[in-house]
Write an enzyme that holds these catalytic residues in place. Structure first.
Site, PDB file in Angstrom:
ATOM      1  N   GLU A 174       8.479  70.309  19.040  1.00 35.21           N
ATOM      2  CA  GLU A 174       7.135  71.034  19.869  1.00 35.21           C
ATOM      3  C   GLU A 174       7.602  72.717  19.950  1.00 35.21           C
ATOM      4  O   GLU A 174       9.026  72.757  20.210  1.00 35.21           O
ATOM      5  CB  GLU A 174       6.849  70.281  20.794  1.00 35.21           C
ATOM      6  CG  GLU A 174       8.074  69.746  21.789  1.00 35.21           C
ATOM      7  CD  GLU A 174       8.899  70.567  22.167  1.00 35.21           C
ATOM      8  OE1 GLU A 174       8.446  71.955  22.472  1.00 35.21           O
ATOM      9  OE2 GLU A 174      10.098  71.095  22.022  1.00 35.21           O
ATOM     10  N   GLU A 316      11.680  72.480  19.362  1.00 36.19           N
ATOM     11  CA  GLU A 316      11.022  73.162  17.620  1.00 36.19           C
ATOM     12  C   GLU A 316      11.993  71.506  17.071  1.00 36.19           C
ATOM     13  O   GLU A 316      11.815  72.374  15.801  1.00 36.19           O
ATOM     14  CB  GLU A 316      11.950  74.512  17.895  1.00 36.19           C
ATOM     15  CG  GLU A 316      11.863  75.530  18.344  1.00 36.19           C
ATOM     16  CD  GLU A 316      12.358  76.488  17.560  1.00 36.19           C
ATOM     17  OE1 GLU A 316      12.769  76.475  16.819  1.00 36.19           O
ATOM     18  OE2 GLU A 316      12.387  77.881  18.327  1.00 36.19           O
TER      19      GLU A 316
END
Length: 350
Positions: A174, A316
């Site tokens: 994310e 991430e």
């Protein structure tokens, strides 16, 4: 806010299979090693075998998906970075310069970046899925972050995205300035943990910034006090990328994919998903325990044992990618390691 009504989470099968588990344990225990000597790798191998329904599981076409979205809360100073960093990092992912880009290349993982609700439009290109619900959520300290329709659309988009991805393994990632705030709010509301034990420094707030963040999030909880059910809490306190990730988790679980969970924000999406369908957790491998303040508590609340503890707090999907070789190794041990009988090695005497 009216009750959510149109999103229907998929039904999940219970993966508890005593006969398969016994065969897997027998296979693991009779490899050429002392009993239990591969530690967590053995329990991981058992879990992967049960998820994939095989004594010789194979991880096929692993997919890293990074969901990106902006948060109205960011305008209240809950992050050390400005909201523009969200779209700038999306460009960095697509250009191949981010940590997850490097790690995905290293390990041969397909990488998809999803615009779930970035405030700035991103030009279409290979590797980008544009599923934008809106240009960032509303400020949750003033009211619900999402409308009912927006939340349902995000959940459905996440599920649809997974349906069109190949493979049997999903690694969650994310990006979204302010999303540790949403994760902390969801954790506090859905687990009953005091907010102060859920809130951390995120991207690196100083003491004054952390105090300000806690005050803003307390206000968000009060304003959205009636949002207590899982989907209502997600709409009121979450983010577009968290909601879309939740939909992806539910669909991946329905397909019996292995779900590799990254850090605090990804775990908050799983928290909502398991509140709807508890059997989601059977399919989840928790990659690591991050340094974000609430993550260890949230993992403990879920009964999850992370594979790594490296002091990460990047997001991430970086932790999921770093844990990937452990999953691959667990499968190879089951498939390729010789048994005592195969190798004609004497077993331990009783």
């Amino acid at each position: 806010m009216t009750a959510l009504s149109t999103f229907n989470p998929p039904t999940l099968a219970d993966l508890r299979d005593t006969a398969l588990a016994e065969r897997l344990c027998h296979r693991i225990d009779h490899k050429t090693k002392p009993l239990g000597s591969l530690g967590r790798l053995e329990s991981l191998a058992l879990q992967l075998g049960l998820i994939l329904g095989s004594e010789t599981p194979e991880l096929i076409d692993p997919q890293v998906v990074v969901f990106a979205g902006d948060h109205g809360l960011a305008a209240r100073g809950v992050s050390a970075f400005p909201s523009d960093v969200t779209w700038q990092m999306v460009e960095n992912f697509l250009a191949g310069g981010a940590a997850i880009s490097v790690l995905a290349r290293q390990h041969g993982l397909a990488l998809t970046v999803v615009d779930a609700g970035v405030a700035r439009d991103i030009a279409p290109r290979e590797g980008l899925q544009i599923r934008k619900i809106g240009a960032g959520t509303a400020d949750a300290s003033q009211g619900p972050a999402m409308t009912v329709a927006q939340c349902e659309a995000a959940l459905a988009a996440g599920a649809d995205l997974v349906r069109h991805l190949p493979g049997n393994t999903l690694l969650l990632g994310e990006m979204g300035i302010g999303n540790t705030s949403s994760a902390a709010l969801l954790m506090s509301r859905l687990t009953g943990t005091p907010l102060a034990q859920c809130v951390g420094r995120g991207t690196g707030l100083d003491d004054a910034g952390l105090k300000r963040k806690l005050a803003v999030l307390n206000q968000a909880l009060k304003v959205n006090a009636k949002a207590s059910q899982p989907l209502r809490a997600l709409a009121a306190l979450g983010g577009f990328e968290i909601a879309m990730m939740c939909g992806a988790v539910l669909e991946a679980a329905a397909q019996n994919r292995v779900i590799v969970v990254d850090g605090f924000i990804a775990t908050s999406a799983v928290l909502v998903a398991q509140a709807l369908r508890p059997l989601v957790l059977q399919r989840c491998v928790f990659a690591h325990q991050s340094d974000e303040a609430g993550h260890a508590r949230l993992l403990a609340w879920l009964g999850a044992q992370p594979l790594l503890h490296l002091g990460l707090r990047l997001g991430e999907g970086s932790g999921a990618a770093l844990a990937w070789p452990l999953l691959a190794s667990a499968c190879r041990i089951l498939r390729d390691m010789a048994s005592f009988a195969d190798a004609k090695v004497s077993e331990r005497q009783a």
